[in-house]
Each structure stands twice: as C-alpha cells, then as structure tokens.
Scaffold this motif. Structure first.
Motif, PDB file in Angstrom:
ATOM      1  N   ASP A  43       0.389   6.026  -3.055  1.00  0.00           N
ATOM      2  CA  ASP A  43       1.420   6.904  -2.495  1.00  0.00           C
ATOM      3  C   ASP A  43       2.614   6.154  -1.924  1.00  0.00           C
ATOM      4  O   ASP A  43       3.720   6.666  -1.850  1.00  0.00           O
ATOM      5  N   MET A  44       2.397   4.938  -1.477  1.00  0.00           N
ATOM      6  CA  MET A  44       3.461   4.145  -0.869  1.00  0.00           C
ATOM      7  C   MET A  44       3.047   2.686  -0.949  1.00  0.00           C
ATOM      8  O   MET A  44       1.944   2.334  -0.559  1.00  0.00           O
ATOM      9  N   GLY A  77       2.917  -1.373  -0.089  1.00  0.00           N
ATOM     10  CA  GLY A  77       2.846  -2.077   1.177  1.00  0.00           C
ATOM     11  C   GLY A  77       4.194  -2.517   1.696  1.00  0.00           C
ATOM     12  O   GLY A  77       4.419  -2.572   2.906  1.00  0.00           O
ATOM     13  N   VAL A  78       5.116  -2.828   0.788  1.00  0.00           N
ATOM     14  CA  VAL A  78       6.457  -3.248   1.201  1.00  0.00           C
ATOM     15  C   VAL A  78       7.176  -2.092   1.892  1.00  0.00           C
ATOM     16  O   VAL A  78       7.842  -2.267   2.923  1.00  0.00           O
ATOM     17  N   THR A  79       7.034  -0.894   1.342  1.00  0.00           N
ATOM     18  CA  THR A  79       7.652   0.287   1.950  1.00  0.00           C
ATOM     19  C   THR A  79       7.034   0.581   3.308  1.00  0.00           C
ATOM     20  O   THR A  79       7.734   0.928   4.266  1.00  0.00           O
ATOM     21  N   LEU A  80       5.716   0.417   3.391  1.00  0.00           N
ATOM     22  CA  LEU A  80       5.033   0.610   4.670  1.00  0.00           C
ATOM     23  C   LEU A  80       5.535  -0.403   5.700  1.00  0.00           C
ATOM     24  O   LEU A  80       5.810  -0.048   6.850  1.00  0.00           O
ATOM     25  N   LEU A  81       5.665  -1.642   5.277  1.00  0.00           N
ATOM     26  CA  LEU A  81       6.176  -2.691   6.164  1.00  0.00           C
ATOM     27  C   LEU A  81       7.563  -2.332   6.684  1.00  0.00           C
ATOM     28  O   LEU A  81       7.836  -2.424   7.885  1.00  0.00           O
ATOM     29  N   ILE A 109     -10.929  -1.977  15.505  1.00  0.00           N
ATOM     30  CA  ILE A 109     -10.429  -1.830  14.137  1.00  0.00           C
ATOM     31  C   ILE A 109     -10.481  -0.361  13.715  1.00  0.00           C
ATOM     32  O   ILE A 109     -11.473   0.330  13.933  1.00  0.00           O
ATOM     33  N   GLU A 110      -9.406   0.110  13.113  1.00  0.00           N
ATOM     34  CA  GLU A 110      -9.356   1.435  12.493  1.00  0.00           C
ATOM     35  C   GLU A 110      -8.886   1.267  11.051  1.00  0.00           C
ATOM     36  O   GLU A 110      -8.115   0.352  10.747  1.00  0.00           O
ATOM     37  N   LYS A 111      -9.355   2.149  10.168  1.00  0.00           N
ATOM     38  CA  LYS A 111      -8.982   2.075   8.757  1.00  0.00           C
ATOM     39  C   LYS A 111      -8.305   3.371   8.317  1.00  0.00           C
ATOM     40  O   LYS A 111      -8.598   4.448   8.822  1.00  0.00           O
ATOM     41  N   ALA A 112      -7.401   3.232   7.366  1.00  0.00           N
ATOM     42  CA  ALA A 112      -6.736   4.395   6.768  1.00  0.00           C
ATOM     43  C   ALA A 112      -6.898   4.319   5.254  1.00  0.00           C
ATOM     44  O   ALA A 112      -6.901   3.231   4.678  1.00  0.00           O
ATOM     45  N   ASN A 113      -7.034   5.473   4.613  1.00  0.00           N
ATOM     46  CA  ASN A 113      -7.268   5.523   3.162  1.00  0.00           C
ATOM     47  C   ASN A 113      -5.995   5.354   2.339  1.00  0.00           C
ATOM     48  O   ASN A 113      -6.058   5.071   1.144  1.00  0.00           O
ATOM     49  N   ASN A 114      -4.841   5.563   2.975  1.00  0.00           N
ATOM     50  CA  ASN A 114      -3.573   5.410   2.266  1.00  0.00           C
ATOM     51  C   ASN A 114      -2.473   5.113   3.267  1.00  0.00           C
ATOM     52  O   ASN A 114      -2.674   5.190   4.488  1.00  0.00           O
ATOM     53  N   ALA A 115      -1.298   4.752   2.752  1.00  0.00           N
ATOM     54  CA  ALA A 115      -0.208   4.303   3.614  1.00  0.00           C
ATOM     55  C   ALA A 115       0.318   5.420   4.512  1.00  0.00           C
ATOM     56  O   ALA A 115       0.670   5.179   5.677  1.00  0.00           O
ATOM     57  N   LYS A 116       0.382   6.645   3.992  1.00  0.00           N
ATOM     58  CA  LYS A 116       0.871   7.758   4.814  1.00  0.00           C
ATOM     59  C   LYS A 116      -0.056   8.022   5.989  1.00  0.00           C
ATOM     60  O   LYS A 116       0.391   8.248   7.114  1.00  0.00           O
ATOM     61  N   SER A 117      -1.356   7.979   5.718  1.00  0.00           N
ATOM     62  CA  SER A 117      -2.324   8.141   6.808  1.00  0.00           C
ATOM     63  C   SER A 117      -2.213   6.994   7.799  1.00  0.00           C
ATOM     64  O   SER A 117      -2.372   7.171   9.008  1.00  0.00           O
TER      65      SER A 117
END
Length: 242
Positions: free
Chosen positions: A37-38, A40-44, A8-16
């Motif tokens: 910043d972004m 979840g739909v945009t990330l998807l 498992i890895e974690k990111a603090n925001n969608a860009k990261s």
C-alpha cells in the motif's frame, strides 16, 4: 538485547503503521522498503514531514548503493540489506538505543540563558524524548498534595491528614510522581541540552545537612515555584541544577 526498556509493536502495513505511530509515539521505527500500500520511502517521508522526532531505519532486499544513499539522504538512520544476521541487526540498533536512552540532543536553535531554562510552549513537543535527570526538585508537603490531587481522587480530608501528619500516602506519592513526570520534560539542561526525566521520588521526614545546603543554593542556581489548592496554604517547589 540487554536494555532495561524495550517495548515492541507491529503493524501489518504502512498505513496501519502511521496510525500506530500517531497514537503510540515510538522512539524507533523499522520498516521494509517494498510494501503493497505504501513503500518504505514514502513512510519515511511521511514520518519526517510530520516532524515526529522518530528514528527510522529500513530493512530491505535492496542493495543498490545509489538507492541506499538516497534513502539515507531522506533521513533513514541506516539501511540493512537482506539477508542479515541477528548480530548485524543488533550492531545497527545498539547505537540507536543508546541515543534514545542517553544522548538525544535538542536543536541548537534553542537558547538557554541559565543552567535550567523553561522553553516556550511551542517547543515543548521537541523535548518529549526525555533521557537523564540533571536536577533535584524539592517539594514541601503542600506542593506534594497539589501535584497529587491532579492525578488522583484525594479528598479534602486525605489532604488535610497528610499535611497534619507530615506523611504522604503511597497513593498520593504515586500520583505526585506521575504529575512530576508529565511536566519534567519542560526543563532543559544547558550542559547536555536534553530535557529532564523523573528518576525517583522520595519522602523526606527529617532535615539533614545536604538538604540544608540545597536550600542555600544561590538564586542563579535554582528555580522556585509556588502552587496552591483553594482553601489550602501555598505549596513551594525548588528545582536545583546539579
């Protein structure tokens, strides 16, 4: 959750997250819906547009049915509305883990003409999520040394000693396994439509009946390769579908 591999890895925001996804290539991404910043739909959408072959699921406070259905239509495997229990999350994730480990299917547009087929180079990226071994590869001592030399600093003397003694060192065996692992995804099983994965590598020093039978497999049930290092005899590799 009882699975043999769960990193498992974690990111603090969608860009990261996108940066991490590009370098780490995870099998599953869990994202929130509302983020600064972004969303979840945009990330998807970004993940799907990049054709990264990654499962994406969403954990969110959103519980509006029409919105959830829209996200599912964008390619989300599931949307789990908060609050939820660990058991509920496990129930959602469990089939995804099983999909990743055992049953990831390649696109139907890939046509296979034999039990095992080598795909075009442009299609190799589709098969990186390898799952189950469906074949046995047999390498002679020369082929094992060729494979090992690509992933270790074996000297000419090391290779010569291995060939003369018929013994592959642990270092060479480990390097050979790494080379085989890196190339196994290129081969597809017609029955399961998944690519191969190296499960184990063993050194065989004596003949036995089943080994002899494997070498007698007809041409349509096997794939033969040769490989060679400069100044060394040609190595032979036989791949048999089982």
């Amino acid at each position: 959750m009882g699975y043999r591999k769960l990193l498992i890895e974690k990111a603090n925001n969608a860009k990261s997250a996108l940066t991490l996804i590009g370098s780490w290539h995870p099998d599953i991404v869990l994202t929130d819906w509302h983020m600064p910043d972004m969303c979840g739909v945009t990330l998807l959408r970004a993940i799907k547009q990049r054709q990264l072959n990654i499962i994406v699921a969403m954990l969110t406070t959103v519980d509006e049915k029409s919105q959830i259905e829209e996200v599912i239509s964008f390619g989300a495997s599931f949307v789990l509305s908060k609050p939820f229990t660990d058991a509920q999350l496990h129930d959602k994730l469990s089939p995804l883990f099983q999909l990743v480990e055992n049953k990831e299917v390649i696109p139907n547009k890939i046509e296979l003409s034999s039990d095992l087929a080598l795909p075009k180079l442009s299609q190799l990226w589709l098969f990186m999520r390898i799952q189950k071994v469906r074949a046995i590869a047999i390498l002679d001592i020369y082929a094992a040394c060729v494979m090992a030399s690509g992933y270790s600093s074996l000297s000419a003397e090391d290779i010569s000693n291995s060939i003369l003694s018929g013994v592959v060192t642990n270092t060479a065996l480990s390097a050979c396994k790494k080379a085989l692992t890196e190339t196994a995804f290129a081969f597809l099983d017609k029955r399961t439509r998944v690519s191969l994965q190296i499960k184990t590598v063993k050194v065989i020093t004596t003949h036995f009946r089943k080994l002899t039978l494997l070498y007698k497999m007809p041409a349509e049930k096997r794939i033969d390769f040769s490989c060679q290092l400069e100044g060394m005899a040609q190595g032979k590799i036989m791949l048999v579908g089982i």
